[in-house]
Design a protein around this motif. Structure first.
Motif, PDB file in Angstrom:
ATOM      1  N   ALA A   1       0.833  -1.208   0.000  1.00 17.90           N
ATOM      2  CA  ALA A   1       0.000   0.000   0.000  1.00 17.90           C
ATOM      3  C   ALA A   1       0.860   1.247   0.000  1.00 17.90           C
ATOM      4  O   ALA A   1       0.584   2.237  -0.703  1.00 17.90           O
ATOM      5  CB  ALA A   1      -0.940  -0.016   1.200  1.00 17.90           C
ATOM      6  N   ARG A   2       1.935   1.248   0.782  1.00 20.36           N
ATOM      7  CA  ARG A   2       2.825   2.408   0.804  1.00 20.36           C
ATOM      8  C   ARG A   2       3.532   2.582  -0.544  1.00 20.36           C
ATOM      9  O   ARG A   2       3.723   3.715  -1.018  1.00 20.36           O
ATOM     10  CB  ARG A   2       3.839   2.244   1.937  1.00 20.36           C
ATOM     11  N   GLN A   3       3.890   1.453  -1.177  1.00 14.50           N
ATOM     12  CA  GLN A   3       4.515   1.555  -2.495  1.00 14.50           C
ATOM     13  C   GLN A   3       3.536   2.146  -3.505  1.00 14.50           C
ATOM     14  O   GLN A   3       3.909   2.962  -4.348  1.00 14.50           O
ATOM     15  CB  GLN A   3       4.985   0.180  -2.958  1.00 14.50           C
ATOM     16  N   ALA A   4       2.274   1.733  -3.430  1.00 17.62           N
ATOM     17  CA  ALA A   4       1.282   2.263  -4.358  1.00 17.62           C
ATOM     18  C   ALA A   4       1.094   3.760  -4.170  1.00 17.62           C
ATOM     19  O   ALA A   4       1.020   4.529  -5.154  1.00 17.62           O
ATOM     20  CB  ALA A   4      -0.040   1.523  -4.173  1.00 17.62           C
ATOM     21  N   ASP A   5       1.025   4.206  -2.928  1.00 18.13           N
ATOM     22  CA  ASP A   5       0.892   5.641  -2.680  1.00 18.13           C
ATOM     23  C   ASP A   5       2.098   6.407  -3.216  1.00 18.13           C
ATOM     24  O   ASP A   5       1.964   7.490  -3.821  1.00 18.13           O
ATOM     25  CB  ASP A   5       0.731   5.901  -1.183  1.00 18.13           C
ATOM     26  N   ALA A   6       3.290   5.853  -2.997  1.00 16.86           N
ATOM     27  CA  ALA A   6       4.498   6.535  -3.463  1.00 16.86           C
ATOM     28  C   ALA A   6       4.550   6.611  -4.974  1.00 16.86           C
ATOM     29  O   ALA A   6       4.963   7.633  -5.549  1.00 16.86           O
ATOM     30  CB  ALA A   6       5.739   5.817  -2.907  1.00 16.86           C
ATOM     31  N   GLN A   7       4.130   5.531  -5.649  1.00 15.19           N
ATOM     32  CA  GLN A   7       4.183   5.526  -7.104  1.00 15.19           C
ATOM     33  C   GLN A   7       3.113   6.412  -7.705  1.00 15.19           C
ATOM     34  O   GLN A   7       3.340   7.080  -8.726  1.00 15.19           O
ATOM     35  CB  GLN A   7       4.008   4.078  -7.613  1.00 15.19           C
ATOM     36  N   VAL A   8       1.936   6.422  -7.103  1.00 12.69           N
ATOM     37  CA  VAL A   8       0.836   7.201  -7.668  1.00 12.69           C
ATOM     38  C   VAL A   8       1.000   8.685  -7.366  1.00 12.69           C
ATOM     39  O   VAL A   8       0.788   9.554  -8.229  1.00 12.69           O
ATOM     40  CB  VAL A   8      -0.516   6.669  -7.142  1.00 12.69           C
ATOM     41  N   PHE A   9       1.384   9.023  -6.145  1.00 12.28           N
ATOM     42  CA  PHE A   9       1.485  10.428  -5.734  1.00 12.28           C
ATOM     43  C   PHE A   9       2.906  10.985  -5.884  1.00 12.28           C
ATOM     44  O   PHE A   9       3.166  12.122  -5.502  1.00 12.28           O
ATOM     45  CB  PHE A   9       1.027  10.595  -4.285  1.00 12.28           C
ATOM     46  N   GLY A  10       3.824  10.178  -6.365  1.00 15.80           N
ATOM     47  CA  GLY A  10       5.197  10.650  -6.480  1.00 15.80           C
ATOM     48  C   GLY A  10       5.359  11.689  -7.576  1.00 15.80           C
ATOM     49  O   GLY A  10       4.492  11.882  -8.433  1.00 15.80           O
ATOM     50  N   PRO A  11       6.516  12.356  -7.597  1.00 12.93           N
ATOM     51  CA  PRO A  11       6.764  13.420  -8.586  1.00 12.93           C
ATOM     52  C   PRO A  11       6.938  12.896 -10.003  1.00 12.93           C
ATOM     53  O   PRO A  11       6.764  13.630 -10.970  1.00 12.93           O
ATOM     54  CB  PRO A  11       8.041  14.091  -8.066  1.00 12.93           C
ATOM     55  N   SER A  12       7.296  11.600 -10.151  1.00  9.85           N
ATOM     56  CA  SER A  12       7.527  11.044 -11.487  1.00  9.85           C
ATOM     57  C   SER A  12       6.703   9.773 -11.678  1.00  9.85           C
ATOM     58  O   SER A  12       6.285   9.133 -10.713  1.00  9.85           O
ATOM     59  CB  SER A  12       9.025  10.749 -11.686  1.00  9.85           C
ATOM     60  N   GLU A  13       6.534   9.480 -12.958  1.00 15.32           N
ATOM     61  CA  GLU A  13       5.765   8.289 -13.295  1.00 15.32           C
ATOM     62  C   GLU A  13       6.601   7.033 -13.021  1.00 15.32           C
ATOM     63  O   GLU A  13       7.828   7.039 -13.172  1.00 15.32           O
ATOM     64  CB  GLU A  13       5.350   8.313 -14.764  1.00 15.32           C
ATOM     65  N   PRO A  14       5.950   5.952 -12.588  1.00 11.57           N
ATOM     66  CA  PRO A  14       6.692   4.698 -12.371  1.00 11.57           C
ATOM     67  C   PRO A  14       7.211   4.123 -13.686  1.00 11.57           C
ATOM     68  O   PRO A  14       6.592   4.272 -14.739  1.00 11.57           O
ATOM     69  CB  PRO A  14       5.657   3.780 -11.722  1.00 11.57           C
TER      70      PRO A  14
END
Length: 795
Positions: free
Chosen positions: A720-733
């Motif tokens: 869940a934390r990885q998903a939040d980081a990837q979705v809300f992060g500054p760059s696309e995964p």
């Protein structure tokens, strides 16, 4: 006062706690002995009574009842002296051999003292008597070791029922061997139960009453009935007995009501029907083929003698309902067909209506496997030195009222038939009676012209009886009789399609019973009339007065029977009278040949435009275009099986397509962040289908906590934390991030699925909870978000 009032409940509690222990340590009371032994005896009496139809009477009762008494005595002694299992088993074996004269009285001295032959018969009979009983036609005699079966079963069942009832706190365990004995008696017995209603009622009443009374007498019931001052009371026991009686009354009332409403079973399947191989009558030639041989060879010597023949009754040999184009024979095996012969037993035609009669048949010149019979036989008793062999090899067909014996009949054989002779209804009573819906085999090799000839013979007859009478009149009054003997017009034997066609196409129809009966049956079947051919004998009018009928070639006949609804098979005689013979043999006049005149050739004509020819395959042999019967049957069964499997698998396939499409749409979303959120949605949907309640609008962290708690999967929180980081992060995964994320999703889903049962996993595949949960699909918008914009989390 205070001490006294305080000690009273204490004493009561001590009395209640000590009562079961005292009662358990006490020996069995007299009333317990009487109750348990009486109930055991009554339960054993039910399966013992079931052997009545197997032996055809009470001849087996001394062996069965005696063994039950001995078994209960062993159980009582074992309970009294606390014998172990091995000692009880040893006592049972000893009693089985010592009192074996009950089962084999013929081998014992004075019918009481066992001998070496008795011991040998008991040892072998313990294994082979069951097979012999199942392979012997009913009713079996009380000899030849047949009594070993009820003797052994009653002895063993009595030991088990009595021991379990006397020794255990609850007698419910004793019902198991009693029920097993009842089931064994049914499986080893006859298709017709002896006393079905009485057996069921007695067994149920005794079992329920025994359980209710023993429960009321149980130590726990007595302890519960002790008053506060320590004195026992019988109020609790009385209430339990009253409640048990009420339950018993309700059960009996419900059973009677259900029995009145439920339809009675038509068939009772027993082991005898499986063990005894079915009799194949097709290994013997059709008796109709021997018609001319009997007419030619038995002009002086009688075939057999029948005494006690009722007036107007006919002696039957065989009934045939299948035509192959060459011979009229019995049809293939099947319920109700003319080849459905079963081992002979008592009460073979219990539902037959008519005049009861007892006739005796004594064989003279007749020989063969087909037994001359009269009416619907209920029982057949063989006499003479060959009686036992004939009885073991006899079979009967109730639908055709015919019998066969694989031990061929010979001169000197005799048997007595208890039969019901049906009355022949009048035409007036059949005026409005339709034909019976009887299933008969399809006729083979019948010329197509027979259908037109049959319609012309019937004419304008409208009612069923009028149509049959029209067919009978067509042959009886339009033909002539000749059986080809010396001094009669020529008449060929046989009843193949060629012989019948030649008779019908001649200037004069000439034939005997064989040809006329077959011709009328073929005409009737072409019109859809259920008809069959019967071979037998007509007794002269003076036979009824003297009571003795001697069958010979002059009384041999073949006739046609037609089935009418609610009436049965009615006989019709299509053969002309024997004195109706052609006056002279008519031949077609020879035509004088005319002189030939040479004709001029026709004028030449232009060829006409012929339409394109269409090959006519009607009537051609399609053997090369058809598959063998077994292949067609296999394909039909296989196709039906595949269709059923397809119907059962259709929901799984449909749901698999829907959920698979949803997974591909999420995994192939245009935005990389949507692929990550789609992977998380896939994980939550799988958890939802597996039965995890997820709150609507919850964050990924909250959903992760719920799933981790339900499936013991702590890795969900990290994901869940990885998903939040990837979705809300500054760059696309990156693609590697997406592949790694989906790999972890699949690993967690596999772990969750493994923790559920097979049926829960099966239900998850069919679940539609995730389809209606309101989760939004991954966005397919390819427009990149504005710089510096943080996308909102999708629930």
């Amino acid at each position: 006062m205070t001490a006294t009032s305080t000690d009273a409940p204490t004493r009561a509690r001590r009395a209640r706690s000590a009562a079961p222990a005292r009662r358990a340590a006490e020996p069995l009371s007299a009333r317990r002995w009487a109750l348990d032994l009486s109930a055991s005896a009554l339960l054993l009496a039910v399966p013992i009574a079931g052997f009545w139809t197997t032996f055809g009477g009470p001849a087996y009762l001394p062996a069965a009842v005696g063994a039950a008494v001995l078994g209960l005595a062993i159980a009582a002694l074992g309970a009294r002296f606390r014998w172990g299992v091995l000692l009880v088993a040893a006592a049972t074996v000893v009693v089985y051999f010592v009192f074996g004269a009950l089962a084999l009285p013929a081998t014992a001295l004075a019918g009481v003292i066992p001998t070496l032959d008795t011991f040998r018969g008991l040892a072998i009979g313990a294994v082979e008597s069951f097979k012999i009983l199942l392979t012997t036609p009913l009713p079996v005699p009380a000899t030849d070791g047949f009594l070993v079966v009820p003797y052994l079963l009653s002895l063993v069942a009595a030991v088990l029922v009595g021991s379990l009832g006397l020794r255990l706190r609850t007698p419910a365990w004793a019902l198991i061997p009693a029920s097993a004995y009842l089931a064994a008696g049914i499986a080893l017995g006859a298709s017709e139960p002896a006393f079905p209603i009485a057996q069921g009622v007695v067994f149920g009443v005794v079992a329920i009453s025994w359980l209710a009374i023993r429960q009321a007498w149980a130590p726990s019931a007595v302890a519960a009935a002790i008053s506060a001052d320590g004195a026992p009371t019988r109020v609790g026991a009385g209430r339990r007995i009253a409640a048990g009686a009420g339950i018993l009354a309700i059960a009996l009332g419900s059973g009677v009501a259900a029995g009145a409403i439920a339809p009675a079973p038509t068939t009772r399947y027993v082991l005898r029907d499986v063990v005894i191989p079915p009799f194949d009558v097709h290994q013997y030639a059709s008796p109709l083929q021997s018609y001319r041989s009997y007419v030619r060879d038995y002009t002086k010597e009688p075939l057999f003698t029948v005494s006690g023949l009722p007036k107007g009754a006919r002696v039957r040999i065989a009934a045939m309902d299948a035509y192959s184009g060459t011979v009229y024979d019995v049809s293939s095996a099947g319920a109700g067909s003319s080849s459905a012969f079963i081992p002979m037993r008592s009460d073979m035609s219990g539902s037959a209506a008519g005049t009861p009669a007892t006739v005796k048949v004594t064989i003279d010149g007749y020989s063969g496997v087909w037994m001359p019979g009269v009416g619907a036989a209920q029982s057949i008793t063989f006499q003479g030195p060959n009686a036992d062999a004939l009885r073991r090899a006899a079979y009967y067909n109730a639908s055709t009222q015919t019998a066969v014996d694989t031990t061929p009949l010979h001169k000197g054989d005799a048997y007595e038939i208890d039969a019901v002779v049906p009355s022949v209804p009048s035409d007036a009573s059949l005026a409005k009676t339709p034909f019976a819906p009887v299933t008969l085999p399809k006729q083979q090799g019948v010329p197509q012209a027979f259908a037109d000839l049959a319609n012309k013979a019937v004419g304008d007859a409208s009612t069923p009886i009028a149509q049959v009478r029209a067919l009978q009149k067509h042959f009886a009054e339009g033909g002539y009789f000749s059986d080809g003997l010396e001094g009669q017009p020529r008449s060929l034997a046989g009843h193949g399609a060629g012989r019948i066609s030649a008779m019908l196409g001649a200037d004069q129809m000439v034939g005997d019973d064989e040809q006329y009966a077959v011709a009328m049956a073929l005409f009737a079947r072409e019109l859809g009339i259920p008809a069959r051919v019967v071979l037998g004998f007509h007794a002269p009018k003076d036979a009824a007065a003297s009571g003795v009928f001697k069958a010979d070639s002059d009384t041999l006949h073949a006739w046609v029977e037609v089935a009418f609804q609610g009436v049965g098979w009615v006989p019709f005689d299509p053969t002309p009278d024997k004195d109706r013979v052609p006056t002279q043999e008519t031949t077609k006049p020879k035509q004088q040949p005319k002189p030939q005149v040479l004709q001029p050739p026709p004028p030449a004509q232009k060829p006409a435009d012929e339409p394109p020819s269409i090959p006519d395959d009607r009537g051609k042999d399609n053997k090369n275009n058809t598959l063998p019967g077994w292949i067609g049957t296999a394909l039909t069964v296989g196709g039906s099986t595949l269709a059923v499997i397809a119907v059962l698998l259709a929901p799984f396939v449909a749901m698999g397509i829907v959920k698979g499409t949803r997974r591909r749409r999420r995994k192939d979303a245009a935005r990389p962040s949507d692929r990550i959120s789609g992977g998380w949605d896939e994980l939550m949907d799988r958890a939802l289908d597996l039965g995890t309640p997820l709150a609507s609008g919850a964050t990924r962290g909250e959903d992760a906590a719920t799933v981790a708690s339900a499936f013991d999967q702590p890795a969900v929180a990290t994901l869940a934390r990885q998903a939040d980081a990837q979705v809300f992060g500054p760059s696309e995964p990156t693609p590697d991030d997406i592949a790694r994320f989906w790999g972890e999703v699949d690993e967690i889903v596999g772990g969750m699925t493994a923790q559920r049962s097979f049926w829960r996993r099966l239900g998850a595949r069919l679940s539609i909870r995730s389809l209606r949960s309101g989760r939004r699909p991954a966005s397919t918008d390819t427009t990149p978000p504005p710089p510096g914009t943080v996308p909102k989390e999708r629930p």
